[in-house]
Motif scaffolding. Structure first.
Motif, PDB file in Angstrom:
ATOM      1  N   SER A   1       4.988  33.421  18.750  1.00 40.17           N
ATOM      2  CA  SER A   1       3.841  34.295  18.538  1.00 40.17           C
ATOM      3  C   SER A   1       2.747  34.271  18.388  1.00 40.17           C
ATOM      4  CB  SER A   1       3.516  34.337  16.826  1.00 40.17           C
ATOM      5  OG  SER A   1       5.304  34.313  16.327  1.00 40.17           O
ATOM      6  N   PHE A   2       2.050  32.942  18.454  1.00 39.18           N
ATOM      7  CA  PHE A   2       0.281  31.945  18.798  1.00 39.18           C
ATOM      8  C   PHE A   2       0.824  31.648  20.060  1.00 39.18           C
ATOM      9  CE2 PHE A   2       0.892  33.349  14.129  1.00 39.18           C
ATOM     10  CZ  PHE A   2      -0.318  34.372  14.305  1.00 39.18           C
ATOM     11  N   SER A   3      -0.461  31.248  20.541  1.00 40.89           N
ATOM     12  CA  SER A   3       0.229  29.576  21.118  1.00 40.89           C
ATOM     13  C   SER A   3       0.171  28.542  20.235  1.00 40.89           C
ATOM     14  CB  SER A   3      -1.928  29.726  21.839  1.00 40.89           C
ATOM     15  OG  SER A   3      -1.501  28.753  22.493  1.00 40.89           O
ATOM     16  N   VAL A   4       1.300  27.979  20.280  1.00 35.24           N
ATOM     17  CA  VAL A   4       1.534  27.055  19.754  1.00 35.24           C
ATOM     18  C   VAL A   4       1.477  25.037  20.870  1.00 35.24           C
ATOM     19  CG1 VAL A   4       4.176  27.839  20.093  1.00 35.24           C
ATOM     20  CG2 VAL A   4       2.830  26.518  17.969  1.00 35.24           C
ATOM     21  N   PRO A   5       0.322  24.625  19.777  1.00 37.99           N
ATOM     22  CA  PRO A   5       0.817  22.828  20.630  1.00 37.99           C
ATOM     23  C   PRO A   5       2.646  22.014  20.202  1.00 37.99           C
ATOM     24  CG  PRO A   5      -0.533  23.177  17.799  1.00 37.99           C
ATOM     25  CD  PRO A   5      -0.098  24.355  19.252  1.00 37.99           C
TER      26      PRO A   5
ATOM     27  N   GLY B   1       9.723  18.333  22.750  1.00 38.34           N
ATOM     28  CA  GLY B   1       9.086  18.099  21.105  1.00 38.34           C
ATOM     29  C   GLY B   1       9.190  18.973  19.914  1.00 38.34           C
ATOM     30  N   TRP B   2       8.246  19.334  19.557  1.00 38.69           N
ATOM     31  CA  TRP B   2       8.003  19.750  18.100  1.00 38.69           C
ATOM     32  C   TRP B   2       7.589  20.472  18.029  1.00 38.69           C
ATOM     33  CZ3 TRP B   2      12.765  18.908  15.278  1.00 38.69           C
ATOM     34  CH2 TRP B   2      13.269  17.738  15.665  1.00 38.69           C
ATOM     35  N   VAL B   3       7.852  22.144  17.582  1.00 39.26           N
ATOM     36  CA  VAL B   3       6.870  22.820  17.410  1.00 39.26           C
ATOM     37  C   VAL B   3       6.994  23.538  15.796  1.00 39.26           C
ATOM     38  CG1 VAL B   3       6.689  25.838  17.831  1.00 39.26           C
ATOM     39  CG2 VAL B   3       7.608  23.868  19.329  1.00 39.26           C
ATOM     40  N   SER B   4       5.901  23.791  14.880  1.00 40.30           N
ATOM     41  CA  SER B   4       5.878  24.581  13.598  1.00 40.30           C
ATOM     42  C   SER B   4       6.421  25.976  12.965  1.00 40.30           C
ATOM     43  CB  SER B   4       4.653  24.361  12.620  1.00 40.30           C
ATOM     44  OG  SER B   4       4.869  24.894  11.609  1.00 40.30           O
ATOM     45  N   THR B   5       7.853  26.294  12.788  1.00 38.79           N
ATOM     46  CA  THR B   5       8.350  27.511  12.573  1.00 38.79           C
ATOM     47  C   THR B   5       7.574  28.538  12.165  1.00 38.79           C
ATOM     48  OG1 THR B   5       8.890  26.814  10.336  1.00 38.79           O
ATOM     49  CG2 THR B   5      10.647  26.635  12.104  1.00 38.79           C
TER      50      THR B   5
END
Length: 178
Positions: free
Chosen positions: A120-124, A168-172
């Motif tokens: 939904s956004f640019s996400v790390p 890797g991991w992304v926050s929901t």
């Protein structure tokens, strides 16, 4: 697809559970009526096909029997460590695929290969499921991601950019389910 454990052909959940139950001593007999790395009672051991005493069996057999016990009773067979480690999901047996279990994870669950998410956004993309973990790469808004695993509010994904593949991991909190 689930990765194989780096510790052997079984789930790391069993090593974590044994560390909690017996300090990782697979041949322990403290005289308390529970035996081996996963602290079987003699009755439970025999119920799932074990013979002799659990602490005299190989680690492989203890994990195989523990998985049979898990199929009948779930993580409730180890109530104290289940709570301490927050164990959830199917751990698999010796040689099975597994779901990583991490003591600090709020939940661990499997995901299907159709578990699609959109940024939904640019996400790390982070090394570990934590906002303080090292950032591997920034994923642009609108990117479709396939979840490999879920831990609480984090999903593990594979992301390919400019020919390089990152897992890797992304926050929901920054993505939506497609």
């Amino acid at each position: 697809m689930h990765a194989k454990s780096p510790h052997g052909p079984y789930s790391s959940a069993w090593d974590k559970l044994a560390q909690c139950e017996s300090s990782g001593n697979w041949s322990i007999n403290t005289g308390n009526g529970y035996y081996g790395g996963l602290q079987f009672s003699k009755g439970s051991w025999e119920w799932v096909g074990g013979s002799g005493l659990p602490h005299q069996a190989s680690k492989q057999e203890q994990i195989t029997r523990a998985y049979e016990l898990w199929k009948h009773q779930g993580w409730g067979a180890w109530p104290s460590c289940k709570t301490q480690l927050n164990l959830q999901g199917d751990p698999g047996g010796w040689g099975d695929s597994y779901y990583a279990v991490h003591p600090s994870a709020s939940t661990v669950s499997s995901v299907s290969s159709t578990d699609q998410w959109t940024a939904s956004f640019s996400v790390p993309l982070r090394e570990e499921p934590s906002t303080s973990a090292e950032k591997l790469v920034q994923i642009p808004r609108g990117t479709t991601l396939s979840a490999l695993e879920r831990r609480g509010d984090w999903i593990r994904v594979e992301y390919t950019h400019a020919g390089d593949s990152y897992t890797g991991w992304v926050s929901t909190g920054y993505i939506t389910q497609a």
